[in-house]
Enzyme design. Structure first.
Site, mmCIF file in Angstrom:
data_model
loop_
_atom_site.group_PDB
_atom_site.id
_atom_site.type_symbol
_atom_site.label_atom_id
_atom_site.label_comp_id
_atom_site.label_asym_id
_atom_site.label_seq_id
_atom_site.Cartn_x
_atom_site.Cartn_y
_atom_site.Cartn_z
ATOM 1 N N CYS A 30 65.549 38.018 -7.361
ATOM 2 C CA CYS A 30 66.917 38.541 -7.256
ATOM 3 C C CYS A 30 67.101 39.806 -8.104
ATOM 4 O O CYS A 30 67.003 39.757 -9.327
ATOM 5 C CB CYS A 30 67.883 37.441 -7.707
ATOM 6 S SG CYS A 30 69.554 37.989 -8.041
ATOM 7 N N CYS B 105 69.997 39.747 -10.603
ATOM 8 C CA CYS B 105 69.649 38.831 -11.704
ATOM 9 C C CYS B 105 68.827 39.559 -12.764
ATOM 10 O O CYS B 105 69.011 39.325 -13.967
ATOM 11 C CB CYS B 105 68.858 37.632 -11.184
ATOM 12 S SG CYS B 105 69.741 36.630 -9.978
#
Length: 99
Positions: free
Chosen positions: A23, A26
């Site tokens: 991600c 993230c």
């Protein structure tokens, strides 16, 4: 799961970061969370949970996307948000629950 529940109950303020290695947002959020933790010190506990390695917990918390942040105060959920957050926003939200 019992260790997880104990952590949430035993710390005054706990920020859970549901994340994934693949991600992009993230990865951007990780150093922001470190800065927030450094600034708030021992008053904040940050738990990172990889949704791919902990699917049971992610399902229990109905995590649909990453990053998802959930803030607990004294064992109760007080805030939840999916998506990238700025350091200033996170500090403001966390401090609003520590006063």
């Amino acid at each position: 799961m019992s260790t997880f529940n104990k952590l949430i109950q035993s710390n005054n303020i706990v920020l859970i970061d549901f994340t994934a290695s693949w991600c992009g947002p993230c990865q951007v959020l990780a150093p922001i969370l470190k800065e927030v933790k450094d600034e708030l010190g021992d008053s904040l506990k940050v738990l990172k949970i990889d949704v791919d390695k902990n699917q049971l917990i992610a399902t229990k918390f109905q995590v649909q996307g990453v990053p998802t942040l959930i803030l607990y105060k004294e064992g109760k959920q007080v805030w939840r948000q999916s998506g990238l957050q700025s350091k200033q926003d996170l500090l403001k939200i966390i401090r609003s629950h520590t006063d």
